[in-house]
Scaffold this active site. Structure first.
Site: not given
Ligand code: GCU
Length: 392
Positions: A231, A371
């Site tokens: 992420s 995710h």
């Molecule tokens: C949020 C953000 C993303 C990121 C994510 C994370 O959802 O909008 O861009 O990748 O956090 O790091 O879990």
């Protein structure tokens, strides 16, 4: 009440403070990706040498000045202290070491790294290096094992793994919440105005300091360091590999917007939303852009890994990170890998959830589910690393 507040906070980035994310494939605009092989002066890059010497620095410069910011050299007083070692963890499978990375001679600025490596290694171990989402840098990182950090599995395959919490390098907070206790504030004190850098750059700089330690440790193979991140830390992994050529491979797990997702698709999270939600991840220049006018797209960032192996991974339910845009990114670094005679993706359109396309030097897969990073993801990364980095 607490729970409701927490849910609202979690959902805030999704609504982007009023700016909607598109999830409708039919609303993805028509676009042409900026050509990775055309130099700023309009000339074409024809070979690997021209890529490395001319075009790569141009693209690196774009992401430096317009997105994440630059990174200082390694600090003069940098040194390392071993602050603990368990000679046997996971039933004798591994050794767990704690290292304090001291950034200055006075040891006022430090962060801790937790390293696991196989106990019965015959030669220096290839090593995954990545930051984690824990708030405190203590033994609980080890306890995160099983899911995001499946240590037993990793050790069993002969790999070492090092991690530190991102907040111990640079707190992941908006500027108005900052207590000035990260490396950026420290550098600002030492060299006022010299560095304009984001938290993502600061994290990547911290990962490079872990690499500095690996170079000093005889049990670890500094020629086979793999930077990995999930992420926001997947964005960080790509940026680390772009800046630090000591990393032999890069893994971007569900990195999404400003990571491996193609911005021009404007699907899921977009520049407007991310810029408002996470101002500390970007430099001020970033705010000049919308989804269609950044000088290169995110395949430019991914191509900075070339010719080193690159794995981009998505999850089917993670539409916020735009799996299809991540596939397109992995596909569209091919022109650069071609210059080195390296094989990329075989697929000509985004593969189905549960499938992998990772038999070359660029890998892509889309796990069924949400995710996150799971042991099955690690299995794919380790297999890919073994083949590409010739690990026996
Ligand atoms: C949020 C953000 C993303 C990121 C994510 C994370 O959802 O909008 O861009 O990748 O956090 O790091 O879990």
């Amino acid at each position: 009440m607490k729970r409701v507040l927490f849910t609202i906070l979690l959902l805030l980035p999704l609504v982007g403070f009023g700016q909607e994310a598109n999830y409708d494939e039919s609303k993805v605009p028509e676009f042409t990706l900026p050509d990775l092989l055309t130099l700023n002066n309009g000339q074409k890059v024809k070979n690997a040498k021209q890529w490395m010497e001319l075009r790569r620095p141009e693209i690196l410069e774009i992401f430096t000045t317009e997105m994440f910011g630059g990174r200082p050299e390694k600090p003069e007083g940098l040194h390392f202290k071993q602050i603990g070692q368990d000679e046997e963890v996971y039933g004798g499978l591994g050794i767990r070491r704690r290292i304090q990375v001291c950034l200055d001679n006075e040891e006022k600025h430090t962060f801790e790294v937790l390293i696991h490596f196989p106990k019965n290694h015959k030669r220096p171990c290839p090593i995954f290096i990545g930051l984690n989402f824990k708030d405190k840098n203590d033994e609980t990182i080890a306890l995160e094992s099983g899911r995001r950090w499946p240590y037993e599995l990793i050790l069993n395959e002969g790999f070492a793994v090092a991690t530190a919490t991102r907040n111990s390098i640079e707190p992941d907070v908006r500027p108005e919440e900052s207590k000035g206790d990260g490396v950026r504030a420290w550098y600002e004190q030492m060299y006022p105005g010299k560095y304009v850098w984001s938290a993502i750059s600061a994290w990547s700089w911290g990962i490079s300091r872990i690499a500095d330690y690996v170079e000093t440790a005889k049990e670890l193979d500094a020629s086979r360091m793999i930077v990995i991140g999930h992420s926001r830390l997947g964005k960080t992994a790509l940026w680390t590999g772009a800046n630090d050529l000591r990393f032999a491979m890069v893994v971007s797990n569900n990195s999404g917007c400003c990571g491996a997702a193609i911005t021009r698709r404007a699907f899921g999270e977009n520049f407007g939303i991310i810029g408002r939600s996470f101002p500390h991840w970007f430099v001020p220049n970033f705010y000049k852009y919308n989804d269609s006018n950044f000088p290169v797209d995110q395949n430019g960032l991914a191509a900075l890994t070339a010719p080193r192996p690159l794995y981009i991974a998505s999850a089917s339910q993670d539409l916020w990170a735009d799996p299809k845009g991540e596939w397109l990114c992995a596909k569209s670094v091919q022109s650069v890998y071609d210059l080195f005679g390296k094989k990329g993706l075989e697929s000509s359109e985004c593969i189905k959830p549960g499938e992998r396309d990772d038999s070359g030097a660029v890998g892509y897969k889309i796990r069924i589910g949400e995710h996150n990073v799971y042991p099955e993801d690690w299995i794919a990364y380790m297999k890919f690393a073994k083949r590409n980095l010739k690990i026996k």
